[in-house]
Write a protein that holds these residues in place. Structure first.
Motif, PDB file in Angstrom:
ATOM      1  N   LYS A 229      -6.816   6.750  -2.449  1.00 18.99           N
ATOM      2  CA  LYS A 229      -5.502   6.656  -3.065  1.00 18.99           C
ATOM      3  C   LYS A 229      -4.763   5.427  -2.540  1.00 18.99           C
ATOM      4  CE  LYS A 229      -1.764   9.989  -3.654  1.00 18.99           C
ATOM      5  NZ  LYS A 229      -1.330  11.309  -3.155  1.00 18.99           N
ATOM      6  N   LEU A 230      -4.872   5.256  -1.250  1.00 17.56           N
ATOM      7  CA  LEU A 230      -4.238   4.106  -0.614  1.00 17.56           C
ATOM      8  C   LEU A 230      -4.850   2.813  -1.122  1.00 17.56           C
ATOM      9  CD1 LEU A 230      -2.104   3.575   1.551  1.00 17.56           C
ATOM     10  CD2 LEU A 230      -3.870   3.729   3.271  1.00 17.56           C
ATOM     11  N   ALA A 231      -6.177   2.809  -1.228  1.00 17.04           N
ATOM     12  CA  ALA A 231      -6.870   1.614  -1.703  1.00 17.04           C
ATOM     13  C   ALA A 231      -6.423   1.280  -3.120  1.00 17.04           C
ATOM     14  CB  ALA A 231      -8.373   1.845  -1.652  1.00 17.04           C
ATOM     15  N   ALA A 232      -6.257   2.322  -3.965  1.00 18.78           N
ATOM     16  CA  ALA A 232      -5.850   2.098  -5.346  1.00 18.78           C
ATOM     17  C   ALA A 232      -4.454   1.493  -5.398  1.00 18.78           C
ATOM     18  CB  ALA A 232      -5.896   3.421  -6.113  1.00 18.78           C
ATOM     19  N   LEU A 233      -3.559   1.996  -4.566  1.00 23.85           N
ATOM     20  CA  LEU A 233      -2.197   1.469  -4.542  1.00 23.85           C
ATOM     21  C   LEU A 233      -2.179   0.015  -4.090  1.00 23.85           C
ATOM     22  CD1 LEU A 233      -0.022   4.344  -3.015  1.00 23.85           C
ATOM     23  CD2 LEU A 233       0.178   3.363  -5.289  1.00 23.85           C
ATOM     24  N   GLN A 234      -2.988  -0.266  -3.072  1.00 33.02           N
ATOM     25  CA  GLN A 234      -3.009  -1.631  -2.556  1.00 33.02           C
ATOM     26  C   GLN A 234      -3.570  -2.596  -3.593  1.00 33.02           C
ATOM     27  OE1 GLN A 234      -5.013  -0.838   1.088  1.00 33.02           O
ATOM     28  NE2 GLN A 234      -3.137  -0.924   2.299  1.00 33.02           N
ATOM     29  N   LYS A 235      -4.540  -2.107  -4.321  1.00 33.93           N
ATOM     30  CA  LYS A 235      -5.150  -2.923  -5.360  1.00 33.93           C
ATOM     31  C   LYS A 235      -4.135  -3.214  -6.465  1.00 33.93           C
ATOM     32  CE  LYS A 235      -9.182  -2.497  -8.188  1.00 33.93           C
ATOM     33  NZ  LYS A 235     -10.130  -1.484  -8.668  1.00 33.93           N
ATOM     34  N   GLU A 236      -3.379  -2.171  -6.808  1.00 38.24           N
ATOM     35  CA  GLU A 236      -2.374  -2.334  -7.848  1.00 38.24           C
ATOM     36  C   GLU A 236      -1.303  -3.320  -7.393  1.00 38.24           C
ATOM     37  OE1 GLU A 236      -1.020   1.481  -9.118  1.00 38.24           O
ATOM     38  OE2 GLU A 236       0.478   0.607 -10.475  1.00 38.24           O
ATOM     39  N   ARG A 237      -0.919  -3.223  -6.140  1.00 39.37           N
ATOM     40  CA  ARG A 237       0.124  -4.106  -5.639  1.00 39.37           C
ATOM     41  C   ARG A 237      -0.343  -5.550  -5.635  1.00 39.37           C
ATOM     42  NH1 ARG A 237       2.514  -3.855   0.398  1.00 39.37           N
ATOM     43  NH2 ARG A 237       0.386  -4.471   0.825  1.00 39.37           N
ATOM     44  N   ALA A 238      -1.662  -5.737  -5.381  1.00 39.69           N
ATOM     45  CA  ALA A 238      -2.188  -7.093  -5.324  1.00 39.69           C
ATOM     46  C   ALA A 238      -2.026  -7.821  -6.654  1.00 39.69           C
ATOM     47  CB  ALA A 238      -3.657  -7.050  -4.912  1.00 39.69           C
ATOM     48  N   ARG A 239      -1.877  -7.048  -7.740  1.00 42.63           N
ATOM     49  CA  ARG A 239      -1.726  -7.687  -9.057  1.00 42.63           C
ATOM     50  C   ARG A 239      -0.281  -8.039  -9.377  1.00 42.63           C
ATOM     51  NH1 ARG A 239      -5.917  -3.889 -10.786  1.00 42.63           N
ATOM     52  NH2 ARG A 239      -4.309  -2.423 -11.413  1.00 42.63           N
ATOM     53  N   LYS A 240       0.665  -7.577  -8.539  1.00 42.55           N
ATOM     54  CA  LYS A 240       2.080  -7.838  -8.806  1.00 42.55           C
ATOM     55  C   LYS A 240       2.519  -9.125  -8.114  1.00 42.55           C
ATOM     56  CE  LYS A 240       2.644  -3.818 -10.894  1.00 42.55           C
ATOM     57  NZ  LYS A 240       1.293  -3.839 -11.516  1.00 42.55           N
ATOM     58  N   ARG A 241       3.577  -9.692  -8.683  1.00 46.25           N
ATOM     59  CA  ARG A 241       4.123 -10.897  -8.053  1.00 46.25           C
ATOM     60  C   ARG A 241       4.818 -10.503  -6.759  1.00 46.25           C
ATOM     61  NH1 ARG A 241       8.761 -13.378  -9.168  1.00 46.25           N
ATOM     62  NH2 ARG A 241       9.062 -11.995 -10.945  1.00 46.25           N
ATOM     63  N   LYS A 242       4.528 -11.246  -5.715  1.00 52.04           N
ATOM     64  CA  LYS A 242       5.079 -10.899  -4.407  1.00 52.04           C
ATOM     65  C   LYS A 242       6.607 -10.993  -4.444  1.00 52.04           C
ATOM     66  CE  LYS A 242       3.721 -11.415   0.351  1.00 52.04           C
ATOM     67  NZ  LYS A 242       3.094 -12.194   1.386  1.00 52.04           N
ATOM     68  N   GLY A 243       7.266  -9.992  -3.942  1.00 53.74           N
ATOM     69  CA  GLY A 243       8.729  -9.998  -3.885  1.00 53.74           C
ATOM     70  C   GLY A 243       9.385  -9.434  -5.126  1.00 53.74           C
ATOM     71  N   SER A 244       8.605  -9.158  -6.173  1.00 47.71           N
ATOM     72  CA  SER A 244       9.191  -8.608  -7.392  1.00 47.71           C
ATOM     73  C   SER A 244       9.558  -7.145  -7.198  1.00 47.71           C
ATOM     74  CB  SER A 244       8.197  -8.738  -8.545  1.00 47.71           C
ATOM     75  OG  SER A 244       7.110  -7.875  -8.330  1.00 47.71           O
ATOM     76  N   HIS A 245      10.299  -6.606  -8.183  1.00 46.25           N
ATOM     77  CA  HIS A 245      10.749  -5.227  -8.076  1.00 46.25           C
ATOM     78  C   HIS A 245       9.570  -4.274  -7.947  1.00 46.25           C
ATOM     79  CE1 HIS A 245      13.161  -1.709  -8.578  1.00 46.25           C
ATOM     80  NE2 HIS A 245      12.525  -1.362  -9.678  1.00 46.25           N
ATOM     81  N   ARG A 246       8.576  -4.452  -8.813  1.00 42.87           N
ATOM     82  CA  ARG A 246       7.425  -3.553  -8.771  1.00 42.87           C
ATOM     83  C   ARG A 246       6.609  -3.687  -7.504  1.00 42.87           C
ATOM     84  NH1 ARG A 246       5.694  -2.058 -14.603  1.00 42.87           N
ATOM     85  NH2 ARG A 246       7.772  -2.139 -15.482  1.00 42.87           N
ATOM     86  N   TYR A 247       6.547  -4.914  -7.016  1.00 41.27           N
ATOM     87  CA  TYR A 247       5.838  -5.140  -5.759  1.00 41.27           C
ATOM     88  C   TYR A 247       6.502  -4.324  -4.649  1.00 41.27           C
ATOM     89  CZ  TYR A 247       3.640  -7.732  -1.945  1.00 41.27           C
ATOM     90  OH  TYR A 247       2.923  -8.077  -0.825  1.00 41.27           O
ATOM     91  N   ARG A 248       7.846  -4.386  -4.644  1.00 41.93           N
ATOM     92  CA  ARG A 248       8.582  -3.648  -3.606  1.00 41.93           C
ATOM     93  C   ARG A 248       8.403  -2.152  -3.760  1.00 41.93           C
ATOM     94  NH1 ARG A 248      12.912  -7.115  -4.281  1.00 41.93           N
ATOM     95  NH2 ARG A 248      14.160  -5.481  -5.253  1.00 41.93           N
ATOM     96  N   GLN A 249       8.445  -1.707  -5.020  1.00 39.51           N
ATOM     97  CA  GLN A 249       8.247  -0.267  -5.267  1.00 39.51           C
ATOM     98  C   GLN A 249       6.905   0.204  -4.720  1.00 39.51           C
ATOM     99  OE1 GLN A 249       8.733   0.176  -9.503  1.00 39.51           O
ATOM    100  NE2 GLN A 249      10.564   1.446  -9.206  1.00 39.51           N
ATOM    101  N   LEU A 250       5.880  -0.574  -5.040  1.00 38.93           N
ATOM    102  CA  LEU A 250       4.553  -0.187  -4.576  1.00 38.93           C
ATOM    103  C   LEU A 250       4.454  -0.244  -3.060  1.00 38.93           C
ATOM    104  CD1 LEU A 250       2.378  -1.787  -7.333  1.00 38.93           C
ATOM    105  CD2 LEU A 250       2.327   0.606  -6.678  1.00 38.93           C
ATOM    106  N   SER A 251       5.105  -1.260  -2.476  1.00 39.04           N
ATOM    107  CA  SER A 251       5.087  -1.359  -1.016  1.00 39.04           C
ATOM    108  C   SER A 251       5.671  -0.107  -0.404  1.00 39.04           C
ATOM    109  CB  SER A 251       5.896  -2.556  -0.540  1.00 39.04           C
ATOM    110  OG  SER A 251       5.370  -3.720  -1.084  1.00 39.04           O
ATOM    111  N   GLU A 252       6.739   0.412  -1.024  1.00 34.04           N
ATOM    112  CA  GLU A 252       7.363   1.611  -0.465  1.00 34.04           C
ATOM    113  C   GLU A 252       6.446   2.817  -0.586  1.00 34.04           C
ATOM    114  OE1 GLU A 252      11.275   2.273  -1.847  1.00 34.04           O
ATOM    115  OE2 GLU A 252      12.055   0.721  -0.512  1.00 34.04           O
ATOM    116  N   ARG A 253       5.739   2.890  -1.703  1.00 26.99           N
ATOM    117  CA  ARG A 253       4.812   4.023  -1.849  1.00 26.99           C
ATOM    118  C   ARG A 253       3.688   3.932  -0.828  1.00 26.99           C
ATOM    119  NH1 ARG A 253       3.172   4.518  -7.955  1.00 26.99           N
ATOM    120  NH2 ARG A 253       1.760   6.080  -7.122  1.00 26.99           N
ATOM    121  N   ILE A 254       3.209   2.698  -0.601  1.00 28.13           N
ATOM    122  CA  ILE A 254       2.141   2.515   0.384  1.00 28.13           C
ATOM    123  C   ILE A 254       2.630   2.902   1.768  1.00 28.13           C
ATOM    124  CG2 ILE A 254       0.776   0.752   1.587  1.00 28.13           C
ATOM    125  CD1 ILE A 254       0.535  -0.670  -1.154  1.00 28.13           C
TER     126      ILE A 254
END
Ligand SMILES: [Zn+2]
Length: 433
Positions: A229-254
């Motif tokens: 699950k963690l790996a999947a989240l990290q993978k998803e975050r890797a596709r987001k632009r760093k510093g963007s809203h979604r990136y931050r959201q995913l970082s919080e979930r991780i």
């Protein structure tokens, strides 16, 4: 004397919360200013400023900034000392050739907390069944903060007190904890032991622990579930632009998932190590080596497939942290129950290569999961054999009187220490990458 650290959750009211947050901000400011001063002095004049230079400047700073006074001079000094320790570790890492990591400025949101290094300026009072109150400061302006929990050394006075702050990863609420250190006489620490077993055990990845009698303690389900699950989240975050809203959201979930895993792992290991210490008079296992940490990744892979390396890396990270934790917890719990903990020297003993039946060396690679001895014909699961070897080793070093167990111990063969390239079980990280 033993040292025990006890942590309480505290529940400040709105006013107290505000005060604590103000204090935290001031501590962070002091830390950052002191860091700035060290950097500036070195850049401009090549001067190194020591902890004592900064400590001696504190009284003058407090005259200009009276809001620092209620924080307590020792707590302020402790924050300066924390910076000093950060610098010391930085220089140590340079010396040893590690990645240096210069001390960083910290925003108050990320500042972890502050500490009272001695019993002055605070008091923790326990009352009733589970209640406690933490007093910070003195006189009329003292904060009386409600705390929850109870430690079993009620008549001892703690030596120091650390307030820790964090924001809840999902809700963003600020949470406070207080942790105090107690010096406890060994007698007071003692806990009752209910069993008198002798066990050898081998910590592993496939199973959390393998015992000498063939029992296996499985890793709890959350390890197997959360890692992908963690790996999947990290993978998803890797596709987001760093510093963007979604990136931050995913970082919080991780971050939140990491927290959940850490909590569950700690809880699991606490329960298991307590059980072991309470039921055994002798526990034998291998001494913890940092090289061991990277050992089992390959062994854990039964069906090689896609992304095996990434997944196993993550698994390993989760599990190896647990290994160190288990050793640390066993270490202090056995002193409480009077259990003997034998830590076998892996290099000398080679528990995974040695036959528990005839003590000869039987070479095997990590992929070979069964121990089959050509000398004496013994056949056992690999991990059970290692657990038996460390148990016999414990009996050699600590014969238990009157049990006759020592008679079963095997002497070390002369071939014990010979090195052997084929049986290398500790692949370096370079090999794995
Ligand atoms: Zn044998």
């Amino acid at each position: 004397m033993e040292r025990r650290k006890v942590t309480f959750k505290i529940y400040p009211n709105a006013h107290q919360r505000q005060t604590l947050e103000d204090w935290l901000r001031l501590h962070a400011e002091l830390y950052n200013a002191a860091l700035q001063e060290r950097i500036g002095a070195y850049r401009k004049a090549g001067i190194s400023i020591s902890y004592y230079d900064q400590q001696n400047a504190l009284p003058a700073i407090k005259q200009n900034r009276p809001e620092l006074v209620p924080l307590g001079s020792h707590a302020l000094q402790e924050t300066l000392r924390r910076l000093d320790r950060a610098f010391q570790s930085f220089f140590r890492r340079i010396k040893t050739g590690d990645k240096p990591g210069f001390p960083r400025f910290k925003s108050s949101a990320r500042f972890p907390g502050f500490c009272y290094p001695d019993p002055a300026g605070w008091k923790l009072m326990q009352h009733g069944k589970r209640g406690a109150t933490l007093r910070l400061g003195s006189g009329k302006k003292a904060l009386m903060i409600r705390a929850r929990g109870k430690h079993r050394f009620a008549d001892l006075t703690p030596n120091d007190c650390t307030l820790m702050h964090r924001r809840h990863p999902r809700t963003g609420h600020s949470e406070w904890q207080v942790s105090v250190t107690l010096r406890v006489p060994t007698m007071t620490c003692a806990r009752e032991r209910t069993g008198h077993e002798s066990v050898g055990l081998d910590f592993g990845v496939e199973h959390w622990a393998n015992f000498d009698d063939g029992r296996q303690e499985n890793n709890p389900r959350w390890v197997r579930e959360q890692a992908p699950k963690l790996a999947a989240l990290q993978k998803e975050r890797a596709r987001k632009r760093k510093g963007s809203h979604r990136y931050r959201q995913l970082s919080e979930r991780i971050r939140s998932l990491h927290g959940t895993i850490a909590n569950k792992r700690r809880d699991f290991i606490h329960k298991k190590t307590t059980e072991l210490a309470r039921t055994c008079k002798l526990i034998a296992t291998e001494k913890l080596q940092t090289a061991n940490m990277s050992r089992s990744a390959r062994g854990s892979i039964e069906k090689p497939g896609k992304k095996v390396r990434q997944k196993s890396g993550l698994n390993r990270e989760i599990l190896s942290a647990g290994l160190a934790m288990a050793h640390q917890m066993l270490g202090y719990k056995v002193t409480e129950t009077g259990t003997h903990l034998h830590l076998a020297n892996t290099r000398q003993l080679k528990p995974s290569q040695r036959c528990s039946g005839c003590w000869s060396i039987v070479r095997k690679t990590l992929a070979m999961r069964t121990h089959l001895c050509p000398e004496c014909g013994l056949s056992l699961p690999r991990d059970q054999n290692s657990a038996l070897v460390v148990l016999y080793d414990a009996w050699v070093h600590h014969p238990l009187p009157g049990t006759g167990e020592a008679a079963r111990a095997k002497p070390l063969a002369a071939t014990a220490a010979k090195s052997n390239s084929m049986t290398r079980e500790t692949p370096t990280t370079a090999n794995l990458a």
